[in-house]
Design an enzyme around this catalytic site. Structure first.
Site, mmCIF file in Angstrom:
data_model
loop_
_atom_site.group_PDB
_atom_site.id
_atom_site.type_symbol
_atom_site.label_atom_id
_atom_site.label_comp_id
_atom_site.label_asym_id
_atom_site.label_seq_id
_atom_site.Cartn_x
_atom_site.Cartn_y
_atom_site.Cartn_z
ATOM 1 N N ASN A 12 35.159 -31.402 0.390
ATOM 2 C CA ASN A 12 35.958 -31.883 -0.967
ATOM 3 C C ASN A 12 37.291 -32.586 -0.679
ATOM 4 O OD1 ASN A 12 36.683 -30.196 -1.478
ATOM 5 N ND2 ASN A 12 36.621 -30.019 -3.678
ATOM 6 N N SER A 14 39.520 -31.132 -0.526
ATOM 7 C CA SER A 14 40.611 -30.573 -1.429
ATOM 8 C C SER A 14 41.714 -29.842 -1.036
ATOM 9 C CB SER A 14 40.379 -29.038 -2.831
ATOM 10 O OG SER A 14 39.343 -28.672 -2.297
ATOM 11 N N ASN A 15 41.232 -29.609 0.127
ATOM 12 C CA ASN A 15 42.165 -28.777 1.019
ATOM 13 C C ASN A 15 42.353 -28.675 2.050
ATOM 14 O OD1 ASN A 15 44.580 -26.925 1.691
ATOM 15 N ND2 ASN A 15 43.632 -24.523 1.447
ATOM 16 N N ASP A 38 31.667 -32.412 -3.654
ATOM 17 C CA ASP A 38 31.717 -31.341 -4.270
ATOM 18 C C ASP A 38 30.956 -30.152 -4.797
ATOM 19 O OD1 ASP A 38 33.280 -29.352 -6.334
ATOM 20 O OD2 ASP A 38 34.610 -30.650 -6.741
ATOM 21 N N SER A 102 35.639 -11.216 0.781
ATOM 22 C CA SER A 102 36.995 -11.265 1.692
ATOM 23 C C SER A 102 37.900 -9.792 1.149
ATOM 24 C CB SER A 102 38.289 -11.855 0.178
ATOM 25 O OG SER A 102 39.077 -11.765 -0.202
ATOM 26 N N THR A 104 39.827 -8.690 -0.591
ATOM 27 C CA THR A 104 40.023 -8.197 -1.893
ATOM 28 C C THR A 104 38.700 -7.535 -2.986
ATOM 29 O OG1 THR A 104 38.582 -10.581 -2.609
ATOM 30 C CG2 THR A 104 41.783 -10.222 -2.035
ATOM 31 N N TYR A 127 40.733 -14.356 -8.402
ATOM 32 C CA TYR A 127 40.164 -14.922 -7.109
ATOM 33 C C TYR A 127 39.348 -13.930 -6.311
ATOM 34 C CZ TYR A 127 39.616 -15.437 -2.392
ATOM 35 O OH TYR A 127 39.556 -15.734 -0.519
ATOM 36 N N LYS A 131 35.245 -13.157 -5.686
ATOM 37 C CA LYS A 131 34.537 -12.997 -4.375
ATOM 38 C C LYS A 131 33.570 -12.120 -4.382
ATOM 39 C CE LYS A 131 36.296 -15.663 -1.523
ATOM 40 N NZ LYS A 131 35.510 -16.996 -1.024
ATOM 41 N N TYR A 154 36.850 -11.411 5.095
ATOM 42 C CA TYR A 154 37.824 -11.378 5.805
ATOM 43 C C TYR A 154 38.932 -10.178 5.213
ATOM 44 C CZ TYR A 154 34.422 -15.078 6.866
ATOM 45 O OH TYR A 154 33.597 -16.108 6.697
ATOM 46 N N ASN A 156 43.210 -10.867 7.316
ATOM 47 C CA ASN A 156 43.826 -12.490 6.968
ATOM 48 C C ASN A 156 43.755 -13.015 8.092
ATOM 49 O OD1 ASN A 156 45.828 -12.394 4.773
ATOM 50 N ND2 ASN A 156 46.263 -9.925 5.873
ATOM 51 N N ASN A 176 47.960 -18.360 2.031
ATOM 52 C CA ASN A 176 47.692 -17.079 2.742
ATOM 53 C C ASN A 176 48.462 -17.329 3.694
ATOM 54 O OD1 ASN A 176 44.756 -18.455 2.224
ATOM 55 N ND2 ASN A 176 44.345 -16.578 2.488
HETATM 56 N N1 LIG Z 1 42.601 -17.557 4.918
HETATM 57 C C1 LIG Z 1 42.209 -16.472 4.789
HETATM 58 O O1 LIG Z 1 42.575 -15.182 5.038
HETATM 59 C C2 LIG Z 1 41.107 -15.701 3.749
HETATM 60 C C3 LIG Z 1 40.861 -14.551 3.554
HETATM 61 C C4 LIG Z 1 39.698 -13.206 2.660
HETATM 62 C C5 LIG Z 1 39.066 -14.720 2.134
HETATM 63 N N2 LIG Z 1 39.429 -15.501 3.387
HETATM 64 C C6 LIG Z 1 37.551 -16.986 2.620
HETATM 65 O O2 LIG Z 1 36.991 -17.943 3.595
HETATM 66 C C7 LIG Z 1 36.500 -18.768 3.274
HETATM 67 C C8 LIG Z 1 37.227 -19.963 3.638
HETATM 68 O O3 LIG Z 1 39.241 -19.979 4.286
HETATM 69 P P1 LIG Z 1 40.127 -20.901 5.203
HETATM 70 O O4 LIG Z 1 41.247 -20.144 4.940
HETATM 71 O O5 LIG Z 1 39.346 -22.053 5.566
HETATM 72 O O6 LIG Z 1 39.973 -21.632 4.024
HETATM 73 P P2 LIG Z 1 40.626 -23.764 3.152
HETATM 74 O O7 LIG Z 1 40.731 -23.831 2.277
HETATM 75 O O8 LIG Z 1 41.347 -24.100 4.885
HETATM 76 O O9 LIG Z 1 39.088 -23.984 3.754
HETATM 77 C C9 LIG Z 1 37.890 -24.057 2.431
HETATM 78 C C10 LIG Z 1 37.657 -25.439 2.514
HETATM 79 O O10 LIG Z 1 36.744 -25.664 0.947
HETATM 80 C C11 LIG Z 1 36.716 -26.565 0.477
HETATM 81 N N3 LIG Z 1 36.618 -26.495 -1.223
HETATM 82 C C12 LIG Z 1 36.833 -25.911 -1.727
HETATM 83 N N4 LIG Z 1 36.462 -25.970 -2.817
HETATM 84 C C13 LIG Z 1 35.465 -26.873 -2.555
HETATM 85 C C14 LIG Z 1 33.826 -27.317 -3.674
HETATM 86 N N5 LIG Z 1 34.365 -27.037 -5.036
HETATM 87 N N6 LIG Z 1 33.542 -28.344 -2.498
HETATM 88 C C15 LIG Z 1 33.464 -28.041 -1.267
HETATM 89 N N7 LIG Z 1 34.598 -28.357 -0.259
HETATM 90 C C16 LIG Z 1 35.324 -27.454 -1.366
HETATM 91 C C17 LIG Z 1 38.194 -27.104 0.805
HETATM 92 O O11 LIG Z 1 38.674 -28.868 1.053
HETATM 93 C C18 LIG Z 1 38.707 -26.565 2.320
HETATM 94 O O12 LIG Z 1 38.718 -27.703 3.044
HETATM 95 C C19 LIG Z 1 36.594 -18.803 1.932
HETATM 96 O O13 LIG Z 1 35.543 -18.963 1.543
HETATM 97 C C20 LIG Z 1 38.221 -18.082 1.378
HETATM 98 O O14 LIG Z 1 38.216 -17.644 -0.275
HETATM 99 C C21 LIG Z 1 40.364 -16.234 3.856
#
Ligand SMILES: NC(=O)c1ccc[n+]([C@@H]2O[C@H](COP(=O)([O-])OP(=O)(O)OC[C@H]3O[C@@H](n4cnc5c(N)ncnc54)[C@H](O)[C@@H]3O)[C@@H](O)[C@H]2O)c1
Length: 212
Positions: A12, A14-15, A38, A102, A104, A127, A131, A154, A156, A176
């Protein structure tokens, strides 16, 4: 994609932003199918899955900032739990499923380093709780409905393509550690604040998972 798999990306935005898609095309010389959607929008997902099914699904989409989740917990439950629940309802159409969980979910661990046999503990944040809930849903989905699934916890993670065209590029201030650290090193952020007095890295993640 370089191995001939057909990829469909759902996001979507959003990030994230569209530039990542151009970068993927530049790297692979192929266009990834992209659907702006979304996961909390069940009707949009239903329309999407009317014509598609997959050999495998990697579920990354979630809000992921621990601190932000303390400020707006319900947005986290809605996005992460409802989004995943909506997705899992498409069962066999998802194929083998990988869930981005995660560290967490270990809460405050009894012993360090943490390994996969460590018990799950109450989460320290909404958060983390999303998870834990995601893992519980996934287990029932896999065991009771007979799907193939795995949850990766994961710590970091960080990564980028060697070309530098794709990598960690969150929208706004990173939530993060590692993108914050790399942006500080690149001079985009002024400083990186280290909390606490105890700077040991006894969980061993960096050595065990990355340097090894
Ligand atoms: N980066 C870290 O340190 C870390 C650590 C542990 C777990 N994680 C998990 O790994 C996954 C990916 O992490 P990341 O760092 O690449 O995050 P990120 O925010 O870069 O990627 C997540 C993507 O999901 C999209 N998104 C969020 N909500 C959505 C929704 N409702 N519908 C459609 N798209 C949506 C965002 O736009 C983004 O592109 C996440 O689930 C996060 O919780 C990340």
């Amino acid at each position: 994609m370089n191995h001939g798999h057909e990829i469909v990306i759902i996001d979507n935005l959003s990030n994230s932003d569209w530039h990542a898609l151009d970068a993927i095309q530049e790297i692979t010389q192929k266009k990834a199918a992209f659907v702006a959607l979304d996961l909390t929008d069940k009707q949009a997902l239903t329309d999407f899955f009317k014509t598609r099914s997959f050999g495998g699904t990697i579920h990354f989409a979630a809000f992921k900032a621990v601190g932000e989740s303390m400020k707006c917990p319900m947005a986290y439950y809605r996005n992460n739990v409802l989004g995943m629940m909506n997705l899992l309802e498409f069962g066999d159409q998802l194929g083998s499923f990988i869930f981005s969980s995660s560290c967490t979910v270990y809460g405050l661990p009894d012993a360090l380093p943490i390994d996969e046999t460590a018990p799950l503990k109450p989460s320290e944040s909404p958060y983390g709780e999303t998870k834990r809930m995601g893992e519980a849903m996934l287990k029932d989905w896999a065991v009771l409905e007979g799907h193939r699934a795995i949850a990766l916890r994961y710590f970091n993670p960080v990564g980028a393509h060697p070309s530098g065209l794709i990598g960690e590029k969150p929208v706004g201030v990173p939530g993060n550690l590692l993108p914050y650290l790399t942006q500080t090193a690149a001079g985009i952020r002024e400083s990186l604040r280290v909390f606490g007095q105890d700077y040991d890295t006894r969980d061993g993640t960096c050595i065990r998972d990355y340097i090894d």
